[in-house]
Design a protein around this motif. Structure first.
Motif, mmCIF file in Angstrom:
data_model
loop_
_atom_site.group_PDB
_atom_site.id
_atom_site.type_symbol
_atom_site.label_atom_id
_atom_site.label_comp_id
_atom_site.label_asym_id
_atom_site.label_seq_id
_atom_site.Cartn_x
_atom_site.Cartn_y
_atom_site.Cartn_z
ATOM 1 N N TRP A 91 110.012 70.649 -14.694
ATOM 2 C CA TRP A 91 109.294 71.813 -14.184
ATOM 3 C C TRP A 91 110.096 73.086 -14.446
ATOM 4 O O TRP A 91 109.552 74.092 -14.885
ATOM 5 C CB TRP A 91 109.011 71.650 -12.688
ATOM 6 C CG TRP A 91 108.234 72.800 -12.131
ATOM 7 C CD1 TRP A 91 106.876 72.913 -12.070
ATOM 8 C CD2 TRP A 91 108.769 74.018 -11.597
ATOM 9 N NE1 TRP A 91 106.537 74.134 -11.517
ATOM 10 C CE2 TRP A 91 107.682 74.834 -11.219
ATOM 11 C CE3 TRP A 91 110.058 74.497 -11.403
ATOM 12 C CZ2 TRP A 91 107.854 76.095 -10.660
ATOM 13 C CZ3 TRP A 91 110.226 75.760 -10.842
ATOM 14 C CH2 TRP A 91 109.130 76.541 -10.482
ATOM 15 N N ALA A 92 111.404 73.042 -14.164
ATOM 16 C CA ALA A 92 112.264 74.210 -14.371
ATOM 17 C C ALA A 92 112.265 74.610 -15.845
ATOM 18 O O ALA A 92 112.162 75.807 -16.165
ATOM 19 C CB ALA A 92 113.681 73.923 -13.877
ATOM 20 N N SER A 93 112.373 73.647 -16.725
ATOM 21 C CA SER A 93 112.379 73.946 -18.162
ATOM 22 C C SER A 93 111.053 74.546 -18.605
ATOM 23 O O SER A 93 111.012 75.522 -19.363
ATOM 24 C CB SER A 93 112.672 72.687 -18.969
ATOM 25 O OG SER A 93 113.977 72.239 -18.711
ATOM 26 N N ALA A 94 109.958 73.972 -18.130
ATOM 27 C CA ALA A 94 108.631 74.441 -18.534
ATOM 28 C C ALA A 94 108.318 75.833 -17.987
ATOM 29 O O ALA A 94 107.566 76.590 -18.608
ATOM 30 C CB ALA A 94 107.559 73.450 -18.075
ATOM 31 N N ASN A 95 108.888 76.187 -16.864
ATOM 32 C CA ASN A 95 108.538 77.443 -16.207
ATOM 33 C C ASN A 95 109.635 78.502 -16.233
ATOM 34 O O ASN A 95 109.450 79.591 -15.694
ATOM 35 C CB ASN A 95 108.125 77.167 -14.757
ATOM 36 C CG ASN A 95 106.825 76.414 -14.711
ATOM 37 O OD1 ASN A 95 105.768 76.967 -14.961
ATOM 38 N ND2 ASN A 95 106.899 75.120 -14.423
ATOM 39 N N HIS A 96 110.741 78.204 -16.876
ATOM 40 C CA HIS A 96 111.874 79.113 -16.857
ATOM 41 C C HIS A 96 111.540 80.492 -17.416
ATOM 42 O O HIS A 96 111.853 81.522 -16.804
ATOM 43 C CB HIS A 96 113.056 78.489 -17.604
ATOM 44 C CG HIS A 96 114.313 79.264 -17.452
ATOM 45 N ND1 HIS A 96 115.059 79.681 -18.535
ATOM 46 C CD2 HIS A 96 114.967 79.726 -16.360
ATOM 47 C CE1 HIS A 96 116.111 80.350 -18.107
ATOM 48 N NE2 HIS A 96 116.080 80.397 -16.786
ATOM 49 N N GLU A 97 110.915 80.551 -18.562
ATOM 50 C CA GLU A 97 110.594 81.842 -19.164
ATOM 51 C C GLU A 97 109.608 82.625 -18.309
ATOM 52 O O GLU A 97 109.707 83.845 -18.189
ATOM 53 C CB GLU A 97 110.079 81.675 -20.588
ATOM 54 C CG GLU A 97 111.182 81.407 -21.593
ATOM 55 C CD GLU A 97 112.306 82.442 -21.528
ATOM 56 O OE1 GLU A 97 112.032 83.669 -21.497
ATOM 57 O OE2 GLU A 97 113.482 82.034 -21.505
ATOM 58 N N THR A 98 108.639 81.948 -17.705
ATOM 59 C CA THR A 98 107.678 82.624 -16.827
ATOM 60 C C THR A 98 108.393 83.227 -15.627
ATOM 61 O O THR A 98 108.119 84.369 -15.226
ATOM 62 C CB THR A 98 106.597 81.631 -16.361
ATOM 63 O OG1 THR A 98 105.964 81.063 -17.512
ATOM 64 C CG2 THR A 98 105.563 82.302 -15.475
ATOM 65 N N ILE A 99 109.318 82.490 -15.064
ATOM 66 C CA ILE A 99 110.086 82.979 -13.911
ATOM 67 C C ILE A 99 110.955 84.163 -14.319
ATOM 68 O O ILE A 99 111.018 85.174 -13.616
ATOM 69 C CB ILE A 99 110.920 81.840 -13.299
ATOM 70 C CG1 ILE A 99 109.988 80.817 -12.639
ATOM 71 C CG2 ILE A 99 111.946 82.373 -12.299
ATOM 72 C CD1 ILE A 99 110.652 79.517 -12.247
#
Length: 136
Positions: A116-124
């Motif tokens: 989840w962190a990898s998939a959403n890192h750029e969005t965050i």
């Protein structure tokens, strides 16, 4: 009487209870997340998924952790039953750390969180930039 109240308090109410209250002290979510929410514990568990490691190998794998902080983290994880410490019969004696069955039971939840962190890192990171820009 406080003990009876905390046993009957739903988990959702326990983690929302003020720190130091009987309900908060009995909350399994707070208790476990306090451990796993620190800076280093999840990284140590992730590294130990691949098998036992000696202290210096762990330190090299993490990189920016101090010797003292790694020692504290390992002791705490050992105290919680998540890792086991084995003294090796070498000269001088070596010490190796490995996940226990309880520690291994965290592999799947940590893997899900890692994905989840990898998939959403750029969005965050984008949200942070937008927030910070709006604050200037």
């Amino acid at each position: 009487m406080d003990e009876d109240i905390s046993r009957e308090t739903p988990i959702a109410m326990q983690w929302a209870a003020p720190r130091g209250s009987p309900a908060a002290a009995e909350c399994p979510v707070r208790d476990v997340l306090d451990r796993l929410g620190d800076t280093w514990s999840v990284l140590v568990i992730l590294i130990l998924r691949d098998g036992p490691h000696r202290f210096n190998a762990l330190k090299r794998s993490i990189g920016d952790i101090s010797q003292r902080m790694l020692t504290v983290t390992l002791r705490t994880l050992e105290r919680d039953g998540l890792i086991a410490r084995t003294v090796l019969p070498t000269s001088p004696p070596g010490v190796e750390y490995a996940l226990t069955p309880l520690g291994r039971s965290l592999e799947e939840p940590i893997e899900i969180l890692t994905r989840w962190a990898s998939a959403n890192h750029e969005t965050i990171r984008g949200a942070r930039r937008s927030f910070d820009t709006g604050r200037d």
